[in-house]
Motif scaffolding. Sequence first.
Motif, PDB file in Angstrom:
ATOM      1  N   LEU A   1       0.829  -1.208   0.000  1.00  0.00           N
ATOM      2  CA  LEU A   1       0.000   0.000   0.000  1.00  0.00           C
ATOM      3  C   LEU A   1       0.862   1.255   0.000  1.00  0.00           C
ATOM      4  N   ALA A   2       1.950   1.220   0.740  1.00  0.00           N
ATOM      5  CA  ALA A   2       2.857   2.376   0.770  1.00  0.00           C
ATOM      6  C   ALA A   2       3.482   2.610  -0.601  1.00  0.00           C
ATOM      7  N   ILE A   3       3.884   1.524  -1.280  1.00  0.00           N
ATOM      8  CA  ILE A   3       4.458   1.655  -2.626  1.00  0.00           C
ATOM      9  C   ILE A   3       3.433   2.230  -3.592  1.00  0.00           C
ATOM     10  N   ALA A   4       2.192   1.759  -3.499  1.00  0.00           N
ATOM     11  CA  ALA A   4       1.136   2.286  -4.367  1.00  0.00           C
ATOM     12  C   ALA A   4       0.917   3.778  -4.109  1.00  0.00           C
TER      13      ALA A   4
ATOM     14  N   ILE B   1       1.582   6.894  -6.800  1.00  0.00           N
ATOM     15  CA  ILE B   1       0.545   7.869  -7.141  1.00  0.00           C
ATOM     16  C   ILE B   1       1.039   9.289  -6.890  1.00  0.00           C
ATOM     17  N   ILE B   2       1.707   9.494  -5.752  1.00  0.00           N
ATOM     18  CA  ILE B   2       2.231  10.824  -5.426  1.00  0.00           C
ATOM     19  C   ILE B   2       3.289  11.253  -6.433  1.00  0.00           C
ATOM     20  N   LEU B   3       4.199  10.335  -6.758  1.00  0.00           N
ATOM     21  CA  LEU B   3       5.235  10.663  -7.738  1.00  0.00           C
ATOM     22  C   LEU B   3       4.636  10.961  -9.108  1.00  0.00           C
ATOM     23  N   TYR B   4       3.586  10.227  -9.478  1.00  0.00           N
ATOM     24  CA  TYR B   4       2.934  10.465 -10.762  1.00  0.00           C
ATOM     25  C   TYR B   4       2.314  11.860 -10.804  1.00  0.00           C
ATOM     26  N   LYS B   5       1.624  12.230  -9.726  1.00  0.00           N
ATOM     27  CA  LYS B   5       1.016  13.563  -9.676  1.00  0.00           C
ATOM     28  C   LYS B   5       2.071  14.658  -9.655  1.00  0.00           C
ATOM     29  N   TYR B   6       3.198  14.387  -8.937  1.00  0.00           N
ATOM     30  CA  TYR B   6       4.265  15.382  -8.892  1.00  0.00           C
ATOM     31  C   TYR B   6       4.944  15.515 -10.248  1.00  0.00           C
TER      32      TYR B   6
END
Length: 236
Positions: free
Chosen positions: A7-10, A14-19
């Motif tokens: 879950l942490a990796i997911a 997601i955060i890296l994708y948005k950033y």
Amino acid sequence: MVMLAILAIAAVCIILYKYARRVPFVKKFANTETGKGYQYGSYVMLHPFDGFWDLKREKRGNMKSALLIAGLFFVLYAVRLQFGGYITTGTTPSEVNVLYNVALIFLPLCFWVIANWCITTLMDGKGTFKDIVIATCYALKPYVLLSIPMLLVSRIIGEDELVFYNFANAVIIIWVFVLLFVGLMITHDYSLSKAVLSVVLILVGICLIIFIMLLFIHIIQEVYLFVYNSYSEVAF
């Protein structure tokens, strides 16, 4: 702990994708024709019938973005082979022949495209060779999108969680095969039964291509040996 790590990796992905979408270079690339075509691949993988229809009829995709997806597919496949967790690959990085393993995937895809074009041309297919290449490359998008999370997960799971990893990996592979089939059907404007028949004939065509290649290689070897032996005899 493993589930929490997944879950942490997911969440991190997601955060890296948005950033990443806010990075000037990425924003500039996203506004190019290649970037828009690459992003459209995500729509194709979730809405294959409409996606492949617009990919061909509305020209929503292009060859550059298709080749970008294919290139990322082979790079990520090689990275997963080289750096995937030992529990999932069963090999250490020093034991992996990356070029050989990539060739085992690259050649069948090439054979699929060639046999697809040869068979569908005889069966009144509506797609050109370019359309077939684009549709095939776009069908690889699920693997490209999910490879990094799968790579990270492979580094943390144990033997007890391996069954879930293999199940997720099988889902991705089946997803790609389904997209290849739908892409064939929509690109050539086939019915379901005709598409199934085309797939069977394409598989037969791939076998014929492999047979002809092996025969050609054998003939070249025989000619080389004949020339070499003749030269050796004359020189002697």
